[in-house]
Design a protein around this motif. Structure first.
Motif, PDB file in Angstrom:
ATOM      1  N   VAL A   1       1.429  -4.730  -1.034  1.00 23.89           N
ATOM      2  CA  VAL A   1       2.060  -5.632  -2.001  1.00 23.89           C
ATOM      3  C   VAL A   1       1.040  -6.658  -2.495  1.00 23.89           C
ATOM      4  O   VAL A   1       0.933  -6.904  -3.702  1.00 23.89           O
ATOM      5  CB  VAL A   1       3.302  -6.337  -1.396  1.00 23.89           C
ATOM      6  N   ASN A   2       0.273  -7.233  -1.595  1.00 21.38           N
ATOM      7  CA  ASN A   2      -0.749  -8.213  -1.989  1.00 21.38           C
ATOM      8  C   ASN A   2      -1.795  -7.582  -2.897  1.00 21.38           C
ATOM      9  O   ASN A   2      -2.241  -8.200  -3.868  1.00 21.38           O
ATOM     10  CB  ASN A   2      -1.400  -8.838  -0.757  1.00 21.38           C
ATOM     11  N   LYS A   3      -2.192  -6.358  -2.590  1.00 18.91           N
ATOM     12  CA  LYS A   3      -3.188  -5.658  -3.419  1.00 18.91           C
ATOM     13  C   LYS A   3      -2.626  -5.368  -4.814  1.00 18.91           C
ATOM     14  O   LYS A   3      -3.343  -5.469  -5.806  1.00 18.91           O
ATOM     15  CB  LYS A   3      -3.628  -4.354  -2.750  1.00 18.91           C
TER      16      LYS A   3
ATOM     17  N   ALA B   1      -2.315  -6.690 -10.615  1.00 19.45           N
ATOM     18  CA  ALA B   1      -1.497  -7.127 -11.745  1.00 19.45           C
ATOM     19  C   ALA B   1      -2.054  -8.407 -12.354  1.00 19.45           C
ATOM     20  O   ALA B   1      -2.122  -8.553 -13.586  1.00 19.45           O
ATOM     21  CB  ALA B   1      -0.054  -7.333 -11.294  1.00 19.45           C
ATOM     22  N   GLU B   2      -2.487  -9.324 -11.495  1.00 21.92           N
ATOM     23  CA  GLU B   2      -3.057 -10.588 -11.980  1.00 21.92           C
ATOM     24  C   GLU B   2      -4.330 -10.330 -12.776  1.00 21.92           C
ATOM     25  O   GLU B   2      -4.527 -10.911 -13.850  1.00 21.92           O
ATOM     26  CB  GLU B   2      -3.337 -11.510 -10.798  1.00 21.92           C
TER      27      GLU B   2
ATOM     28  N   TYR C   1      -1.869   4.951  -0.485  1.00 23.92           N
ATOM     29  CA  TYR C   1      -1.303   4.073   0.533  1.00 23.92           C
ATOM     30  C   TYR C   1      -2.340   3.774   1.613  1.00 23.92           C
ATOM     31  O   TYR C   1      -2.554   2.620   1.977  1.00 23.92           O
ATOM     32  CB  TYR C   1      -0.060   4.721   1.149  1.00 23.92           C
ATOM     33  N   GLY C   2      -2.992   4.805   2.105  1.00 23.00           N
ATOM     34  CA  GLY C   2      -3.991   4.644   3.168  1.00 23.00           C
ATOM     35  C   GLY C   2      -5.170   3.791   2.743  1.00 23.00           C
ATOM     36  O   GLY C   2      -5.712   3.013   3.530  1.00 23.00           O
ATOM     37  N   ALA C   3      -5.544   3.917   1.468  1.00 24.86           N
ATOM     38  CA  ALA C   3      -6.674   3.142   0.945  1.00 24.86           C
ATOM     39  C   ALA C   3      -6.248   1.749   0.482  1.00 24.86           C
ATOM     40  O   ALA C   3      -7.081   0.944   0.085  1.00 24.86           O
ATOM     41  CB  ALA C   3      -7.319   3.892  -0.212  1.00 24.86           C
ATOM     42  N   MET C   4      -4.928   1.485   0.533  1.00 28.59           N
ATOM     43  CA  MET C   4      -4.381   0.228   0.027  1.00 28.59           C
ATOM     44  C   MET C   4      -4.873  -0.021  -1.399  1.00 28.59           C
ATOM     45  O   MET C   4      -5.333  -1.102  -1.759  1.00 28.59           O
ATOM     46  CB  MET C   4      -4.763  -0.950   0.938  1.00 28.59           C
ATOM     47  N   ASP C   5      -4.769   1.023  -2.234  1.00 25.26           N
ATOM     48  CA  ASP C   5      -5.236   0.981  -3.617  1.00 25.26           C
ATOM     49  C   ASP C   5      -4.152   0.384  -4.514  1.00 25.26           C
ATOM     50  O   ASP C   5      -3.338   1.101  -5.109  1.00 25.26           O
ATOM     51  CB  ASP C   5      -5.602   2.394  -4.068  1.00 25.26           C
TER      52      ASP C   5
END
Length: 101
Positions: free
Chosen positions: A18-20, A25-26, A82-86
């Motif tokens: 979520v943070n990523k 988005a920012e 998901y695993g890479a937090m992309d």
């Protein structure tokens, strides 16, 4: 503002993602609200969502969530993203689901 919801087993494993997504988005100047919840809270938390993304650990419940919330696009996040937090790739997936890409 678009609302993107991530669902997982307990709502905690997706918090980093979520943070990523928020960071991506920012950077893009894309206004959206991104939150994560346990899949057990789907009907309470997702009724006003524009897109629902499922963590890989709960992807087997995709058809159930689609039946519970038929007006909202629902997809699973692929394991690699998901695993890479992309966050950028997952944000793109959500925007395609919403019809913006």
């Amino acid at each position: 503002m678009k609302k993107i919801v991530l669902l997982c087993a307990a709502g905690m494993s997706t918090s980093m993602l979520v943070n990523k997504i928020r960071e991506s988005a920012e950077k893009e100047g894309y206004e959206c609200q991104v939150d994560a919840y346990p899949i057990a809270e789907a009907t309470q938390r997702c009724e006003d969502a524009d897109a629902i993304l499922l963590g890989p650990q709960v992807r087997f419940q995709e058809s159930k969530i689609k039946k519970l919330l038929p007006a909202i696009p629902v997809e699973s996040i692929d394991m690699q993203s998901y695993g890479a937090m992309d966050g950028q790739k997952v944000l793109l997936q959500a925007r395609k689901m919403i019809g913006e890409e």
